[in-house]
Design a protein around this motif. Sequence first.
Motif, PDB file in Angstrom:
ATOM      1  N   VAL A 223      -0.390  -6.574  -3.429  1.00 34.10           N
ATOM      2  CA  VAL A 223       0.814  -6.593  -4.273  1.00 34.10           C
ATOM      3  C   VAL A 223       1.670  -5.364  -3.987  1.00 34.10           C
ATOM      4  CG1 VAL A 223       1.668  -6.406  -6.638  1.00 34.10           C
ATOM      5  CG2 VAL A 223      -0.189  -8.008  -6.097  1.00 34.10           C
ATOM      6  N   ALA A 224       1.024  -4.200  -3.960  1.00 35.40           N
ATOM      7  CA  ALA A 224       1.760  -2.954  -3.698  1.00 35.40           C
ATOM      8  C   ALA A 224       2.386  -2.976  -2.309  1.00 35.40           C
ATOM      9  CB  ALA A 224       0.820  -1.758  -3.845  1.00 35.40           C
ATOM     10  N   TYR A 225       1.656  -3.507  -1.332  1.00 35.13           N
ATOM     11  CA  TYR A 225       2.164  -3.596   0.042  1.00 35.13           C
ATOM     12  C   TYR A 225       3.395  -4.502   0.105  1.00 35.13           C
ATOM     13  CZ  TYR A 225       2.513  -5.321   4.834  1.00 35.13           C
ATOM     14  OH  TYR A 225       2.985  -5.703   6.065  1.00 35.13           O
ATOM     15  N   LEU A 226       3.321  -5.662  -0.523  1.00 33.20           N
ATOM     16  CA  LEU A 226       4.458  -6.583  -0.514  1.00 33.20           C
ATOM     17  C   LEU A 226       5.686  -5.946  -1.164  1.00 33.20           C
ATOM     18  CD1 LEU A 226       2.594  -9.893  -1.452  1.00 33.20           C
ATOM     19  CD2 LEU A 226       3.682  -9.376   0.746  1.00 33.20           C
ATOM     20  N   GLN A 227       5.479  -5.273  -2.281  1.00 33.44           N
ATOM     21  CA  GLN A 227       6.596  -4.626  -2.958  1.00 33.44           C
ATOM     22  C   GLN A 227       7.217  -3.538  -2.095  1.00 33.44           C
ATOM     23  OE1 GLN A 227       4.604  -3.565  -6.681  1.00 33.44           O
ATOM     24  NE2 GLN A 227       5.684  -5.221  -7.739  1.00 33.44           N
TER      25      GLN A 227
END
Length: 371
Positions: A223-227
């Motif tokens: 999730v953090a990577y996508l954001q």
Amino acid sequence: MNPFSYGKIVRGDSFYDRKEELKRIVAILTGGNNMVLYAPRRFGKTSLVFRVIEKMEKEGYICIYFDFMPVFSVESFVRLYSKALAEKQSNLQKFVKLFSSSIKNIRPTLSFDRDGLPEFSIDFVGEKVDETTISELLDLTEKIAGNKRIIVFFDEFQEVEKISKINFEALLRSKIQQQEKTNYLFFGSKTHLLKQMFNDKKKPFYNSATQMSIKGLPEKDTVAYLQKQFSSSNITINEEEAWHIISISSNIPHYIQMLAAEIWQYMINNLCVVTKEIIDTSVDIIVNMKSDYYMELFNRQSNSKKELLQALTQNGKNVFSADYIRKNNLPSASSLQRAVVELVNDGVIERVNDEYFITDPFFKLFVERVT
């Protein structure tokens, strides 16, 4: 430029997490042990291995990467493995002399291309390559190591069966037991075959390497990577939508990157907030683009395999139980077993723990839609 990458070795900012796996692999190899790495297709094994190579080379190790997939004969193995060894040499003239004195039935040559760069090649002196030649070639890592250690990374190692006529597995196993400066990491895309090679008591590689499996990436990190990646293009994605991408992609790194790349392509220059509708539209684009391939893949399956694929779109646990067979109107247990084996061998489905799943989540969606 699209910040998401798939279909190739992932490097730089596109490679994230796997810190614990990286640490463990490096620790095992630097500790002088051999290792076999398991993971379903598209889980990022090769990208992880190249990150390991990058780290170990910085620490002074000589890392030899070799892919068994192009190997189709004993002679092709000798040519390709000799080239892989030569590519890691800073002094090719010295290597040619060592090669010539170490291997009797192969003549190494050194030439120069148009740019004046040296090129290494070999010619076979004898009529055929026998086990003695292979043995001498496998011994070469110990001779070129000097005061360093060598790690050989054998990709698609299950393809070693292509050269089984010279009992290559048993020969390599004997070398591994004798070598003091060389260690090996084995991995490949057909997990079930690798597990047989390293867990069957009748196989030469039984119990010969530390075994490790890698799974999907931690969802919160993804999730953090996508954001982060979307924000680099001034695109916002909330946690709920990021989780939706992960869910559709079955938390498989390759397909997460593929879907995210398609979403980015759909949005760039027009939209700035990722919505569930945009994600679903991007999914439709991917499935439609690959529909001809998916239709051909589905149609060439037998009826029993089609029925199993349809069942796996809903659930992949306890597939051989009487209850599962009855609920999904599947064929007899013997026919089902044959269908599972063939689909696994073809890479269409995979098993993790006690659950089977369709390896391509977009093919899974296609199967759901055509049934």
